[in-house]
Scaffold this motif. Structure first.
Motif, PDB file in Angstrom:
ATOM      1  N   MET A   1       0.937  -1.080  -0.168  1.00 24.21           N
ATOM      2  CA  MET A   1       0.053  -0.180   0.052  1.00 24.21           C
ATOM      3  C   MET A   1       0.776   1.207  -0.008  1.00 24.21           C
ATOM      4  O   MET A   1       1.866   1.341   0.721  1.00 24.21           O
ATOM      5  N   ALA A   2       0.511   2.208  -0.808  1.00 23.37           N
ATOM      6  CA  ALA A   2       1.177   3.458  -0.954  1.00 23.37           C
ATOM      7  C   ALA A   2       1.224   4.126   0.261  1.00 23.37           C
ATOM      8  O   ALA A   2       0.314   4.408   0.947  1.00 23.37           O
ATOM      9  N   GLU A   3       2.252   5.014   0.767  1.00 22.93           N
ATOM     10  CA  GLU A   3       2.128   5.944   1.831  1.00 22.93           C
ATOM     11  C   GLU A   3       1.384   7.144   1.478  1.00 22.93           C
ATOM     12  O   GLU A   3       1.258   7.643   0.312  1.00 22.93           O
ATOM     13  N   THR A   4       0.687   7.615   2.532  1.00 20.10           N
ATOM     14  CA  THR A   4       0.079   8.828   2.439  1.00 20.10           C
ATOM     15  C   THR A   4       0.794   9.932   2.352  1.00 20.10           C
ATOM     16  O   THR A   4       1.894   9.967   2.956  1.00 20.10           O
ATOM     17  N   GLU A   5       0.483  11.199   1.974  1.00 17.99           N
ATOM     18  CA  GLU A   5       1.383  12.475   2.321  1.00 17.99           C
ATOM     19  C   GLU A   5       1.582  12.850   3.679  1.00 17.99           C
ATOM     20  O   GLU A   5       2.620  13.178   3.989  1.00 17.99           O
ATOM     21  N   LEU A   6       0.554  12.300   4.650  1.00 15.37           N
ATOM     22  CA  LEU A   6       0.598  12.755   6.050  1.00 15.37           C
ATOM     23  C   LEU A   6       1.755  11.677   6.608  1.00 15.37           C
ATOM     24  O   LEU A   6       2.782  12.309   7.413  1.00 15.37           O
ATOM     25  N   THR A   7       1.929  10.473   6.156  1.00 17.94           N
ATOM     26  CA  THR A   7       3.001   9.618   6.617  1.00 17.94           C
ATOM     27  C   THR A   7       4.068  10.036   6.017  1.00 17.94           C
ATOM     28  O   THR A   7       5.130  10.073   6.981  1.00 17.94           O
ATOM     29  N   LYS A   8       4.470  10.468   4.907  1.00 19.88           N
ATOM     30  CA  LYS A   8       5.884  11.106   4.508  1.00 19.88           C
ATOM     31  C   LYS A   8       6.155  12.487   5.185  1.00 19.88           C
ATOM     32  O   LYS A   8       7.331  12.575   5.235  1.00 19.88           O
ATOM     33  N   GLU A   9       5.089  13.264   5.404  1.00 18.67           N
ATOM     34  CA  GLU A   9       5.337  14.411   6.143  1.00 18.67           C
ATOM     35  C   GLU A   9       5.947  14.242   7.757  1.00 18.67           C
ATOM     36  O   GLU A   9       6.932  14.629   8.329  1.00 18.67           O
ATOM     37  N   ILE A  10       5.389  13.062   8.176  1.00 21.76           N
ATOM     38  CA  ILE A  10       5.670  12.663   9.630  1.00 21.76           C
ATOM     39  C   ILE A  10       7.072  11.896   9.627  1.00 21.76           C
ATOM     40  O   ILE A  10       8.137  12.270  10.294  1.00 21.76           O
ATOM     41  N   LYS A  11       7.333  11.316   8.624  1.00 23.11           N
ATOM     42  CA  LYS A  11       8.837  10.502   8.342  1.00 23.11           C
ATOM     43  C   LYS A  11       9.785  11.643   8.333  1.00 23.11           C
ATOM     44  O   LYS A  11      10.960  11.571   8.793  1.00 23.11           O
ATOM     45  N   LYS A  12       9.480  12.736   7.569  1.00 23.14           N
ATOM     46  CA  LYS A  12      10.324  13.699   7.340  1.00 23.14           C
ATOM     47  C   LYS A  12      10.674  14.618   8.536  1.00 23.14           C
ATOM     48  O   LYS A  12      11.812  14.799   9.016  1.00 23.14           O
ATOM     49  N   ALA A  13       9.724  14.947   9.220  1.00 23.19           N
ATOM     50  CA  ALA A  13       9.678  15.530  10.615  1.00 23.19           C
ATOM     51  C   ALA A  13      10.407  14.618  11.754  1.00 23.19           C
ATOM     52  O   ALA A  13      11.223  15.086  12.461  1.00 23.19           O
TER      53      ALA A  13
END
Length: 157
Positions: A1-13
């Motif tokens: 399953m593809a990551e959501t934009e929110l998940t990507k933001e959290i990973k970056k943070a």
């Protein structure tokens, strides 16, 4: 399953929150745990130059938190990372009681005046990992980090 934009933001943070972008802390996304090709993943893991491991599991919805996907708490310190809005829900706090009773910390991802940030809601209790387990975790991080040069090489082709 593809990551959501929110998940990507959290990973970056998380990268910046943990200081894994600076000397002395080494971070890796999607660390594959277990022998061979592994059988579970931790969303983000860091290792300090003093061999302290921290693992982070990102959950962006109540259904995500309740899913059958294993929460891999394998570090000296372990955290669940949630959006602040999600954490405010009573059903989520009830679901988290099981984990917090076992010493799992809680980090919150939020936005204040356009600034994205992570704050600590609950500190993680330190676990004692033996040297053999720490060597295994180093191996898993190295194995997982080897994906990145391969991706880079393929992108250049």
């Amino acid at each position: 399953m593809a990551e959501t934009e929110l998940t990507k933001e959290i990973k970056k943070a998380l990268l910046y929150y943990t200081k894994a972008d600076q000397a002395g802390v080494y971070g890796c996304y999607e660390v594959c745990l277990g022998a061979g090709y592994g059988d579970e993943y931790v969303d983000f893991m860091t290792m300090s130059s003093t061999n302290v491991f921290q693992s982070y599991e990102i959950k962006i919805s109540l259904s995500d938190l309740k899913s059958k996907a294993k929460l891999s708490f394998c570090g000296d310190y372990n955290y669940i990372v949630l959006p602040t809005e999600l954490y405010r829900r009573e059903a989520v706090k009830e679901e988290l009681k099981y984990h917090t009773a076992r010493g799992i910390g809680i980090l919150l991802y939020g936005d204040c005046f356009g600034q994205k940030y992570i704050s600590q809601e609950r500190i993680s209790r330190k676990r004692t990992l033996n040297i053999g387990r720490k060597v295994e975790l180093m191996h898993y991080m190295i194995r997982s980090l080897s994906r990145y040069p391969v991706k880079l090489a393929k992108a250049v082709e």
